[in-house]
Design an enzyme around this catalytic site. Structure first.
Site, PDB file in Angstrom:
ATOM      1  N   THR A 124       0.818  -1.216   0.000  1.00 61.07           N
ATOM      2  CA  THR A 124       0.000   0.000   0.000  1.00 61.07           C
ATOM      3  C   THR A 124       0.852   1.267   0.000  1.00 61.07           C
ATOM      4  OG1 THR A 124      -1.750  -1.164   1.178  1.00 61.07           O
ATOM      5  CG2 THR A 124      -1.809   1.237   1.245  1.00 61.07           C
ATOM      6  N   PRO A 126       0.337   5.904  -0.361  1.00 63.72           N
ATOM      7  CA  PRO A 126      -0.650   6.970  -0.142  1.00 63.72           C
ATOM      8  C   PRO A 126      -1.669   7.115  -1.266  1.00 63.72           C
ATOM      9  CG  PRO A 126       1.514   7.708   0.549  1.00 63.72           C
ATOM     10  CD  PRO A 126       1.713   6.372  -0.094  1.00 63.72           C
ATOM     11  N   ILE A 155       1.613  -0.110   6.778  1.00 64.14           N
ATOM     12  CA  ILE A 155       2.325  -1.384   6.734  1.00 64.14           C
ATOM     13  C   ILE A 155       2.275  -2.043   8.112  1.00 64.14           C
ATOM     14  CG2 ILE A 155       4.474  -2.555   6.197  1.00 64.14           C
ATOM     15  CD1 ILE A 155       2.988  -1.124   3.822  1.00 64.14           C
ATOM     16  N   THR A 156       1.563  -3.163   8.197  1.00 64.99           N
ATOM     17  CA  THR A 156       1.447  -3.905   9.441  1.00 64.99           C
ATOM     18  C   THR A 156       2.809  -4.461   9.848  1.00 64.99           C
ATOM     19  OG1 THR A 156      -0.823  -4.526   8.894  1.00 64.99           O
ATOM     20  CG2 THR A 156       0.288  -5.844  10.559  1.00 64.99           C
ATOM     21  N   ARG A 266     -26.407 -11.944  33.965  1.00 63.52           N
ATOM     22  CA  ARG A 266     -26.955 -10.603  34.217  1.00 63.52           C
ATOM     23  C   ARG A 266     -28.452 -10.706  34.507  1.00 63.52           C
ATOM     24  NH1 ARG A 266     -26.553  -5.455  36.098  1.00 63.52           N
ATOM     25  NH2 ARG A 266     -27.550  -3.931  34.721  1.00 63.52           N
ATOM     26  N   ILE A 336     -25.610  -5.954  24.199  1.00 65.74           N
ATOM     27  CA  ILE A 336     -26.068  -6.895  25.228  1.00 65.74           C
ATOM     28  C   ILE A 336     -25.506  -6.520  26.599  1.00 65.74           C
ATOM     29  CG2 ILE A 336     -25.804  -9.277  26.044  1.00 65.74           C
ATOM     30  CD1 ILE A 336     -26.214 -10.184  23.159  1.00 65.74           C
ATOM     31  N   GLU A 362      -6.565  -5.568   3.740  1.00 67.39           N
ATOM     32  CA  GLU A 362      -6.497  -6.667   2.767  1.00 67.39           C
ATOM     33  C   GLU A 362      -7.570  -6.536   1.695  1.00 67.39           C
ATOM     34  OE1 GLU A 362      -3.871  -8.486   2.777  1.00 67.39           O
ATOM     35  OE2 GLU A 362      -3.273  -7.536   4.638  1.00 67.39           O
TER      36      GLU A 362
END
Length: 384
Positions: A124, A126, A155-156, A266, A336, A362
């Site tokens: 990836t 810009p 970038i992971t 609960r 919930i 991805e």
């Protein structure tokens, strides 16, 4: 459905144990600190999780895609950020295994097989997100290799990976036909880590820019020619999308399990809220979406393991369905839990934040729908 072998069962048992004992207790603190958990990386390395799918001859653990999905699903059930560390490593490893020549394989794969070598995936830019073929990182041929100049973004593991499968172009005007894939190591002169993103979710996974200023890559590190680089992009994304789908599945599973437990304990109006039909309908919809996603994911993964081709649309379907399901399930989990669900004292708000990005990275789910629709129209219009 996926039936693990005895060896695979041992791997999965180990993953469940370390997730329960080590990963889950750290997840809230890692998210709050927004710091990369070196202890979790070390834990995964010690238990061989970075070695999965590396050939045995290099010290790795040959693995089916279905097993990888199960591993990532189990980790994501307690911490999607930790699961992303594994999924992204596989994203970088896929094109490397598909394209690397003997010399770079001999240099890198023994390090990966040793257990702690982490590979990233750098595509990836810009101006090249969904339009990945529009990358502008320039590739210039030199006497002994290539020079890369440009900027990658989002970038992971950008600041923690030991090397990257990275893509550049000899000419941006050529689009797909100009793309070349390389493997570049983190200590390469001219390669540096840029901006570190501050994110809504997946906060234990660093996301950064990579800056390339005439970064030199030797000829041996080339993974493709210019006419095959795009093929490596697609093979990497197809494999990673099914793994990302498994990440979404695990995240949704964890949120549903927590919701069922909470609703059973609960008490309002004199009884557990799990007895109210309105809550039961929400829980039922969670289970329906999760099981539909699970079926699609493992059908696709098993077909990959059988060597079937043309599975890109199936991987897109799985990624799209599973991530949309994860977003819905985690949002409903917050509902919930009510006011408690909106606080950091409970994990579902983190799960909801983590789920959002799986609809985006991805390939956005809009892009996944484009891929599915194009395949659908091609197949059916040919028969009209």
């Amino acid at each position: 459905m996926f039936e693990p072998s005895e060896t695979e069962k041992l791997i999965l048992d180990t993953v469940r144990r370390i997730c329960a004992e080590k990963v889950a207790p750290r997840s809230a603190a890692v998210d709050e600190a927004q710091e990369f958990p070196e202890d979790i990386r070390k834990l995964f390395a010690e238990n061989g999780l970075f070695r999965l799918r590396v050939p045995e001859s290099f010290g790795g653990i040959p693995s089916r895609m279905a097993l990888l999905c199960r591993v990532i699903e189990e980790v994501s059930r307690v911490d999607a950020s930790a699961a992303l560390l594994l999924a992204n490593h596989q994203a970088g490893l896929t094109p490397f295994l598909n394209g690397a020549g003997p010399l770079v394989r001999q240099r890198i794969l023994p390090q990966v097989g040793a257990g702690n070598y982490l590979i990233g995936f750098a595509l990836t830019e810009p101006e090249a997100g969904s339009d990945a073929a529009a990358i502008k990182t320039r590739v210039t041929r030199g006497k002994n290799g290539y020079f890369l100049s440009g900027r990658k973004c989002f970038i992971t593991s950008g600041s923690v990976a030991d090397g990257f499968t990275i893509f550049g172009t000899i000419d941006p005007e050529k689009k797909k036909k100009g793309i070349i894939a390389f493997f570049i190591e983190k200590n390469t002169p001219g390669l540096s880590v840029g901006k570190v993103e501050k994110k809504m979710g997946m906060r234990g996974s660093p996301t950064t820019d990579l800056v390339l200023e005439d970064a030199f890559v030797p000829f041996d590190n080339k993974l493709s020619d210019e006419d095959t680089g795009w093929d490596l992009v697609l093979s990497g994304l197809t494999d990673t999308r099914i793994l990302v789908a498994a990440m979404a599945l695990g995240l949704a599973q964890g949120a549903m399990e927590y919701s069922v437990k909470y609703a059973s304990q609960r008490v309002q109006f004199g009884e557990a809220i799990a007895g109210f039909q309105g809550i039961q309908f929400i829980l039922a919809d969670m289970a329906i979406g999760i099981e539909a996603s699970r079926s699609l994911i493992y059908r696709t993964a098993l077909e990959m393991d059988e060597g079937k081709t043309g599975l890109t649309p199936m991987a897109s379907m799985a990624k799209c369905l599973a991530s949309d399901t994860a977003m819905q399930v985690t949002t409903d989990a917050v509902q919930i839990l009510g006011g408690y669900g909106y606080t950091k004292d409970y994990p579902v708000e983190r799960m909801m934040r983590d789920a959002k990005v799986i609809q985006i990275f991805e390939g956005t789910n809009q892009i996944q729908r484009v891929i599915v629709a194009k395949d659908l129209l091609k197949r059916y219009q040919e028969n009209i």
